[in-house]
Design a protein around this motif. Sequence first.
Motif, short mmCIF file in Angstrom:
data_model
loop_
_atom_site.label_atom_id
_atom_site.label_comp_id
_atom_site.label_asym_id
_atom_site.label_seq_id
_atom_site.Cartn_x
_atom_site.Cartn_y
_atom_site.Cartn_z
N GLN A 377 0.57 -1.31 0.20
CA GLN A 377 0.09 -0.09 0.14
C GLN A 377 1.11 1.09 0.13
O GLN A 377 1.76 1.56 0.81
N TRP A 390 -2.40 -0.01 -3.78
CA TRP A 390 -2.83 -1.22 -3.55
C TRP A 390 -2.39 -2.21 -4.16
O TRP A 390 -2.93 -2.06 -5.49
N ASN A 408 -7.72 4.71 -5.38
CA ASN A 408 -8.70 5.24 -5.14
C ASN A 408 -9.39 6.77 -6.17
O ASN A 408 -9.49 8.07 -5.85
N GLU A 420 -10.54 5.51 -0.27
CA GLU A 420 -9.31 4.00 -0.74
C GLU A 420 -10.02 3.77 -1.58
O GLU A 420 -11.18 4.15 -2.40
#
Length: 443
Positions: A377, A390, A408, A420
């Motif tokens: 991440q 991610w 995101n 996110e």
Amino acid sequence: MPQNEGPQHEGFEDELGAILRHAGDGFAADDRRELVEGGLRRGRRRLIRRRLAMTGGALALAAVGIGGAYGGSLLPLGADAPNTSVAAPVKPTATTDPVPDQQKPGEARIPVKDIAAALKANTPAGTWEIDDLDGFGQAVGGVFDDGDGRAAVTVGLYRPGVGEAGEDQVACPDKVAIPFDDCVEEKLTGGSRLMILQGYEYPDKREETKAWRAVLLTGDGFLIDVSEYNAAAEKGAPVSRENPPFTPAQLKALVTAPDWGPLFAQLPQYVDRSGGAGGQGGGPGKGGPDGQDTPRRHVEPTGTVVQSTLRSLLPRGLKVTDKGGEGEYAYAVVDDGKGKSLVQINVQPNMSDVAGDLFGSGEVTTLPDGRRVKLTQQPGEKGGEGVVWWTADTMTPEGFRVVVSAFNAGTQHEAATRAEPALTMQQLKAIALSPKWQKLPLK
């Protein structure tokens, strides 16, 4: 990153790799890092422009094109880096070795002054500053001034081969990966193909440097790649004019000029490791020692199967608002009602040679079946404000890699649309570990 580089193109990639090594000082440290760690990195052995442009944090080889991987450029693999541009050709290099007949396999020995002469003869009036005119090579770079501001210009000549080799270089990038103002693809008489791209040095436009690029792939398999900027250098120089000096029409006239023909003829024939020069060998699976089949190295998924498989594995409740990809790469922009989120994947066979680079650090887990899983991440690397990236990266003991990333935002270079990504880390991991990937048809 085009892109069906089968075994017949292996020699070209090796030779291009040698050119890139000479140009290594043209990449910043973070560019090299992305070539190794980018979520969609294709591998050391292939550095193609568009793939670079499509990497998790990378290129448009957008941007290193053949002369430079676009987020798109010439350079295949890797899939596309915050410091990579949509038109970043390989830095021109030349040797002052006065003995041109001492040519190494795959090394071009064209007098740089001849390339410069063709460049000057087919561009508008102005003054030129070009270095290394006494050397030999296959590319040249200089600064052009028509009175409206100094502008960097580079030109490179390449011989990717015949057939599909080099087609990636004349295909416009996907705007989900790389923003640009305009891009045109054109088929010309004689089987030549042309791409003219009007983009930016940095996909996130953090600097105002524009990068315009024209690439011509001739019907007989030669490629000329020209890039121009509205600054005196590709990077690190202030903008000196509103636009690069040559219009799209002038770029087309430049790359299609007949003066390049005699120079193309001086390019060495690429070596086909599968059994001959120029892609005329025995082809994949033939010609090994004692008649044994040789391993297929550059296999990749066929057609749009990666795209459809990715969509079949997405969690329920997500609306797909955009989709695309090619070969081993696919993406989908999804929305769960809370904002757009880009999800992308690369499926890469034969990656054992870079396993140590990819899984030698960080949060790595080894499953009972030997597959390695790395979860990361981190902030986005393409300039979008507030973007997070991610990734679930996996590889089998045999080197079959599946890497899935989510952001995101609907693109990497635009501002975040949500806090996110729409998929959790566990959902990304589940997609990457799905047994469906190892059942894909390969070519």
